[in-house]
Design a protein around this motif. Structure first.
Motif, PDB file in Angstrom:
ATOM      1  N   MET A 204       0.911  -0.914  -0.179  1.00 37.22           N
ATOM      2  CA  MET A 204       0.647  -0.093  -0.320  1.00 37.22           C
ATOM      3  C   MET A 204       0.847   1.273  -0.032  1.00 37.22           C
ATOM      4  O   MET A 204      -0.123   2.248  -0.659  1.00 37.22           O
ATOM      5  CB  MET A 204      -0.352  -0.284   1.049  1.00 37.22           C
ATOM      6  CG  MET A 204      -1.804  -1.126   1.430  1.00 37.22           C
ATOM      7  SD  MET A 204      -3.014  -1.712  -0.670  1.00 37.22           S
ATOM      8  CE  MET A 204      -4.223   0.553  -0.127  1.00 37.22           C
ATOM      9  N   LYS A 205       1.888   0.837   1.163  1.00 42.35           N
ATOM     10  CA  LYS A 205       2.760   2.207   0.736  1.00 42.35           C
ATOM     11  C   LYS A 205       3.801   2.682  -0.433  1.00 42.35           C
ATOM     12  O   LYS A 205       3.726   3.793  -1.161  1.00 42.35           O
ATOM     13  CB  LYS A 205       3.716   2.504   1.805  1.00 42.35           C
ATOM     14  CG  LYS A 205       3.035   2.742   3.159  1.00 42.35           C
ATOM     15  CD  LYS A 205       3.820   1.820   4.032  1.00 42.35           C
ATOM     16  CE  LYS A 205       3.663   2.367   5.970  1.00 42.35           C
ATOM     17  NZ  LYS A 205       4.428   1.331   6.920  1.00 42.35           N
ATOM     18  N   ALA A 206       3.945   1.346  -0.962  1.00 37.47           N
ATOM     19  CA  ALA A 206       4.209   1.519  -2.694  1.00 37.47           C
ATOM     20  C   ALA A 206       3.339   2.803  -3.137  1.00 37.47           C
ATOM     21  O   ALA A 206       3.444   3.099  -4.385  1.00 37.47           O
ATOM     22  CB  ALA A 206       5.018   0.821  -3.492  1.00 37.47           C
ATOM     23  N   VAL A 207       2.141   1.794  -3.436  1.00 40.16           N
ATOM     24  CA  VAL A 207       0.569   2.379  -4.027  1.00 40.16           C
ATOM     25  C   VAL A 207       0.748   3.507  -4.382  1.00 40.16           C
ATOM     26  O   VAL A 207       0.754   4.503  -4.887  1.00 40.16           O
ATOM     27  CB  VAL A 207      -0.217   1.955  -4.153  1.00 40.16           C
ATOM     28  CG1 VAL A 207      -2.101   2.643  -4.463  1.00 40.16           C
ATOM     29  CG2 VAL A 207      -0.144   0.042  -4.968  1.00 40.16           C
ATOM     30  N   TYR A 208       0.461   4.239  -2.640  1.00 42.17           N
ATOM     31  CA  TYR A 208       0.548   5.414  -2.171  1.00 42.17           C
ATOM     32  C   TYR A 208       1.642   6.247  -2.770  1.00 42.17           C
ATOM     33  O   TYR A 208       1.860   7.915  -3.283  1.00 42.17           O
ATOM     34  CB  TYR A 208       0.160   6.179  -0.902  1.00 42.17           C
ATOM     35  CG  TYR A 208      -0.876   5.590  -0.340  1.00 42.17           C
ATOM     36  CD1 TYR A 208      -1.500   4.164  -0.060  1.00 42.17           C
ATOM     37  CD2 TYR A 208      -1.243   6.635   0.134  1.00 42.17           C
ATOM     38  CE1 TYR A 208      -2.819   4.182   0.191  1.00 42.17           C
ATOM     39  CE2 TYR A 208      -3.659   6.335   0.905  1.00 42.17           C
ATOM     40  CZ  TYR A 208      -3.590   5.174   0.326  1.00 42.17           C
ATOM     41  OH  TYR A 208      -4.660   4.647   0.843  1.00 42.17           O
ATOM     42  N   GLY A 209       3.062   5.987  -2.661  1.00 44.46           N
ATOM     43  CA  GLY A 209       4.064   7.117  -3.307  1.00 44.46           C
ATOM     44  C   GLY A 209       4.334   6.189  -4.555  1.00 44.46           C
ATOM     45  O   GLY A 209       5.852   7.208  -4.748  1.00 44.46           O
ATOM     46  N   ASN A 210       3.572   5.742  -5.352  1.00 44.19           N
ATOM     47  CA  ASN A 210       4.392   5.811  -6.775  1.00 44.19           C
ATOM     48  C   ASN A 210       5.116   5.191  -7.134  1.00 44.19           C
ATOM     49  O   ASN A 210       6.257   5.222  -7.942  1.00 44.19           O
ATOM     50  CB  ASN A 210       4.304   6.585  -7.375  1.00 44.19           C
ATOM     51  CG  ASN A 210       2.910   6.937  -8.025  1.00 44.19           C
ATOM     52  OD1 ASN A 210       2.875   6.428  -9.208  1.00 44.19           O
ATOM     53  ND2 ASN A 210       2.442   8.388  -8.564  1.00 44.19           N
ATOM     54  N   ALA A 211       5.628   4.272  -6.390  1.00 45.04           N
ATOM     55  CA  ALA A 211       6.843   3.183  -6.139  1.00 45.04           C
ATOM     56  C   ALA A 211       6.809   1.836  -6.830  1.00 45.04           C
ATOM     57  O   ALA A 211       5.922   1.402  -7.314  1.00 45.04           O
ATOM     58  CB  ALA A 211       7.320   2.838  -4.910  1.00 45.04           C
ATOM     59  N   THR A 226      10.271  -6.032 -12.286  1.00 46.12           N
ATOM     60  CA  THR A 226       9.367  -5.205 -11.505  1.00 46.12           C
ATOM     61  C   THR A 226       8.109  -4.168 -12.233  1.00 46.12           C
ATOM     62  O   THR A 226       8.235  -4.187 -13.191  1.00 46.12           O
ATOM     63  CB  THR A 226      10.923  -4.100 -11.158  1.00 46.12           C
ATOM     64  OG1 THR A 226      11.753  -4.594 -10.438  1.00 46.12           O
ATOM     65  CG2 THR A 226      10.100  -3.200 -10.516  1.00 46.12           C
ATOM     66  N   LEU A 227       7.197  -4.124 -11.693  1.00 43.68           N
ATOM     67  CA  LEU A 227       6.433  -3.094 -12.109  1.00 43.68           C
ATOM     68  C   LEU A 227       6.313  -2.112 -11.069  1.00 43.68           C
ATOM     69  O   LEU A 227       6.222  -1.668 -10.316  1.00 43.68           O
ATOM     70  CB  LEU A 227       4.847  -4.137 -12.175  1.00 43.68           C
ATOM     71  CG  LEU A 227       4.601  -5.724 -12.229  1.00 43.68           C
ATOM     72  CD1 LEU A 227       3.479  -6.523 -11.557  1.00 43.68           C
ATOM     73  CD2 LEU A 227       4.980  -5.833 -13.652  1.00 43.68           C
ATOM     74  N   GLU A 228       6.004  -0.795 -12.441  1.00 41.46           N
ATOM     75  CA  GLU A 228       4.854   0.116 -11.585  1.00 41.46           C
ATOM     76  C   GLU A 228       4.010  -0.136 -10.455  1.00 41.46           C
ATOM     77  O   GLU A 228       2.876  -1.512 -11.066  1.00 41.46           O
ATOM     78  CB  GLU A 228       4.146   1.048 -11.925  1.00 41.46           C
ATOM     79  CG  GLU A 228       5.017   1.459 -12.948  1.00 41.46           C
ATOM     80  CD  GLU A 228       6.286   2.363 -13.098  1.00 41.46           C
ATOM     81  OE1 GLU A 228       5.072   3.473 -11.703  1.00 41.46           O
ATOM     82  OE2 GLU A 228       6.783   2.352 -13.552  1.00 41.46           O
ATOM     83  N   SER A 229       3.856  -0.263  -8.857  1.00 42.46           N
ATOM     84  CA  SER A 229       2.716  -0.551  -7.659  1.00 42.46           C
ATOM     85  C   SER A 229       1.555   0.156  -8.482  1.00 42.46           C
ATOM     86  O   SER A 229       0.444  -0.591  -8.114  1.00 42.46           O
ATOM     87  CB  SER A 229       3.360  -0.540  -6.977  1.00 42.46           C
ATOM     88  OG  SER A 229       3.755   1.523  -7.301  1.00 42.46           O
ATOM     89  N   GLY A 230       1.453   0.642  -9.403  1.00 40.97           N
ATOM     90  CA  GLY A 230       0.018   1.881  -9.490  1.00 40.97           C
ATOM     91  C   GLY A 230      -0.606   0.908 -10.332  1.00 40.97           C
ATOM     92  O   GLY A 230      -2.075   0.919 -10.635  1.00 40.97           O
ATOM     93  N   ASN A 231       0.280   0.683 -11.386  1.00 42.45           N
ATOM     94  CA  ASN A 231      -0.133  -0.154 -12.560  1.00 42.45           C
ATOM     95  C   ASN A 231      -0.937  -1.146 -12.032  1.00 42.45           C
ATOM     96  O   ASN A 231      -2.095  -2.039 -12.386  1.00 42.45           O
ATOM     97  CB  ASN A 231       0.866  -0.045 -13.320  1.00 42.45           C
ATOM     98  CG  ASN A 231       0.125  -1.174 -15.119  1.00 42.45           C
ATOM     99  OD1 ASN A 231      -0.478  -2.439 -14.235  1.00 42.45           O
ATOM    100  ND2 ASN A 231       0.120  -0.159 -16.192  1.00 42.45           N
ATOM    101  N   LEU A 232      -0.190  -2.146 -11.228  1.00 42.77           N
ATOM    102  CA  LEU A 232      -1.015  -3.130 -10.907  1.00 42.77           C
ATOM    103  C   LEU A 232      -1.851  -2.928  -9.846  1.00 42.77           C
ATOM    104  O   LEU A 232      -2.884  -3.805  -9.950  1.00 42.77           O
ATOM    105  CB  LEU A 232       0.065  -3.811  -9.801  1.00 42.77           C
ATOM    106  CG  LEU A 232      -0.260  -5.199  -9.094  1.00 42.77           C
ATOM    107  CD1 LEU A 232      -0.280  -5.899 -10.105  1.00 42.77           C
ATOM    108  CD2 LEU A 232       1.269  -5.881  -8.075  1.00 42.77           C
TER     109      LEU A 232
END
Ligand code: UDP
Length: 568
Positions: A204-211, A226-232
């Motif tokens: 969730m932190k990766a999603v919020y931080g666009n990591a 390695t994926l874009e967390s936002g994309n997943l």
């Protein structure tokens, strides 16, 4: 005499009453409740004499007969019969070897055969395309094994009475996560599974931080991709919007509330999500009918307290008389003694109290009520521990040394899909689904028609033009646009789709705050709901410490269990 609604009688006759040699029901509903009460109270013999057994038989019979408390379906169906398996919920391990996968599949089939549901986390399986050294071939991956489990479930009807229900979980860092997220796409895929992505706080932190987000091989822990967390995240949201799956389960929130963290992590739940369990654990559920817990327009706290005490004792007794599918399940279930007392009829209770569902007042009462149920359940479990001893793993639990309890968990909010029909009340903590609706029959294509009784009572008491009002309600299932009804009444009788998803979630969160296990809740979305709505709800659920979330978008297409209105 046991008083039952027509729909309740129909369900009981088809699936719960014992059948004679001719195949027709050989048992009355009263005899069913007696059979169950006597069978469960037999556990009392271990600590008391015959008098104790008889007294508790009467108490258990009385609460069921009044429909004030009902245990989960397998207990109603199987107590005192050869089937003997009384729990609704199981979690089984899935380990990365063909032998263990098929051994788990066999155990699942045997559990389904007797009416239980199973949950699995498939994250330990090597990803698709990974080498298989014994055969020199390549692994087919978790989703392909889920399809085998699904096909098996379709063929093993639960207790011959309902088809096998499963929860399939894959963690967000598994290399096959993208295939899993869209596994429900296409007609008929994984029909006997609810699927959920196992979510950590780190994700969730990766999603919020666009990591960026690493997908990791479960065995050698190497980064595979390695994926874009936002994309997943967007893939999860999109599929949830389109297919109602995947839901999310929040692994760190579950772990932070795990009563026995020393025994290992919990990484799966039962099929509807209300019971997080360790591998081989089982849990039996029961629900108090809140529509019976009001007196003169207020909550009947005294009656509720008495019912909780009887219900907790009943559920602890179930663990004693239960017949377990295998010795591993028996052992860990005995050692943790998890039970899940929950509620049904919450929407009806609110109507009786005159409080609309989508108000702060309702949400505050939800917290207060569940806090009360939680405290009293613990008090009952403590009293049982004084006589029967605490659960054997107590010394390894968060309750040691201050709070000796008989049960590692006491509360769970189940969907009460069938027992709420038997009790003739609204299911679980859901708002009324509709004022008039058809319920698709679970086993065949028959339908049960239901008109909300409280609404009918109100109409007959206050209106002369009942027929014209009903005509409109039959059409749409709701009363929001019937201007001859006063506004407060239209607010009080609002139905699931007229209540915004945020209010649905607020009720889930309020009940979760005081529930040991988890809350099964359907967050209904209108057909027009957008990607952003699901995105926000899924984030809100994590922020508010829900243990999981599922959404369901209303769609005119596709087969649903409940259909709005009774025409057409
Ligand atoms: N369940 C199942 N198959 C079904 C319905 C339910 O295995 O068709 C299991 C599942 O674990 C679910 C639990 O029973 O989470 C409780 O469901 P519910 O409260 O709807 O059951 P009821 O006791 O009302 O039949």
């Amino acid at each position: 005499m046991v008083k039952l609604a027509d729909n309740a009688l129909m369900v009981l006759k088809e699936r719960y009453l014992q059948k004679g040699t001719s195949g027709s029901a050989d048992e009355t509903p009263e005899e069913l409740f007696r059979r169950v009460a006597r069978g469960i109270a037999a556990a009392e013999r271990k600590w008391g004499g015959e008098k104790e057994v008889n007294n508790w038989t009467e108490s258990f019979f009385e609460v069921m007969k009044r429909l004030a408390f009902l245990p989960n379906s397998p207990t109603l169906m199987n107590t005192g019969t050869v089937a003997g398996q009384l729990s609704a919920c199981f979690v089984l391990p899935v380990v990365d070897s063909l032998e263990s996968i098929f051994s788990t599949l066999k155990q699942a089939a045997l559990i389904h055969q007797k009416g239980g549901g199973t949950g699995f986390n498939f994250s330990q399986l090597r990803p698709k395309g990974d080498p298989v050294y014994t055969s020199g071939g390549y692994a087919s991956g978790p989703v392909s094994f889920m399809k085998i489990f699904d096909a098996a479930s379709a063929h093993v009807k639960q207790g011959g009475k309902r088809s096998g229900a499963n929860m399939g979980i894959l963690n967000a860092d598994h290399p096959d996560i993208e295939e899993f997220i869209s596994a429900k796409k296409g007609l008929g895929n994984l029909q006997n599974f609810n699927i959920s992505v196992g979510i950590t706080d780190a994700f969730m932190k990766a999603v919020y931080g666009n990591a960026p987000w690493d997908l990791i091989h479960p065995n050698n822990r190497k980064v595979i991709k390695t994926l874009e967390s936002g994309n997943l995240w967007n893939q999860i949201v999109e599929n949830a919007l389109l297919y109602g799956d995947p839901g999310l389960i929040f692994l760190d929130t579950i772990h932070s509330k795990n009563p026995t963290p020393g025994l290992g992590k919990i990484n799966a739940t039962n099929p509807c999500g209300e019971v997080p369990l360790m591998p081989y654990e089982s849990c039996n559920l029961g629900s108090i009918n809140l529509s019976k817990m009001t007196i003169g327009g207020s909550v009947d706290w005294f009656g509720l307290e008495k019912t909780i005490d009887i219900a907790i004792r009943f559920l602890d007794d179930v663990i004693e008389v239960n017949q377990y599918p295998n010795p591993k399940i028996r052992k860990i279930t005995y050692r943790n003694r998890k039970i899940g007392l929950g509620v049904m009829g919450w929407a009806e209770m609110l109507i009786k109290l005159g409080i609309p569902y989508d108000t702060q007042e309702a949400v505050e009462l939800a917290s207060r009520l569940m806090h009360f149920i939680q405290e009293k359940s613990k008090a009952s479990s403590r009293s049982l521990a004084m006589i029967r001893g605490p659960f054997p793993n107590w010394e390894k639990s968060i309750y040691y040394p201050n709070e000796p309890l008989r049960n590692a968990t006491c509360t769970s909010i189940a969907p009460t899909g069938t027992i709420s029909v038997i009790a003739d009340t609204s299911s679980s903590i859901e708002p009324l689904f509709a004022l008039a609706y058809q319920r698709m029959h679970v086993l065949n294509d028959d339908t049960l028609t239901t008109v909300n009784r409280q609404f009918l009572d109100y109409l007959y008491e206050h209106h002369h033009d009942v027929n014209s009002i009903l005509e409109s309600v039959f059409e749409k299932g709701t009363c929001d646009d019937i201007t001859s009804l006063p506004t407060p009444i239209r607010s009080l009788f609002k139905t699931a789709l007229e209540i915004s998803p945020e209010w649905h979630l607020k009720h889930q969160v309020a009940f979760q705050r005081y529930t040991d296990n988890a809350v099964s809740k359907t967050i209904n979305l209108p057909e027009s709901a957008s990607h952003n709505v699901v995105d926000e709800l899924y984030k809100m659920a994590w922020e508010h410490k829900a243990k999981g979330i599922t959404v369901f978008r209303n769609s005119p297409k596709g087969k649903k269990v409940l259909n709005l209105g009774v025409k057409g």
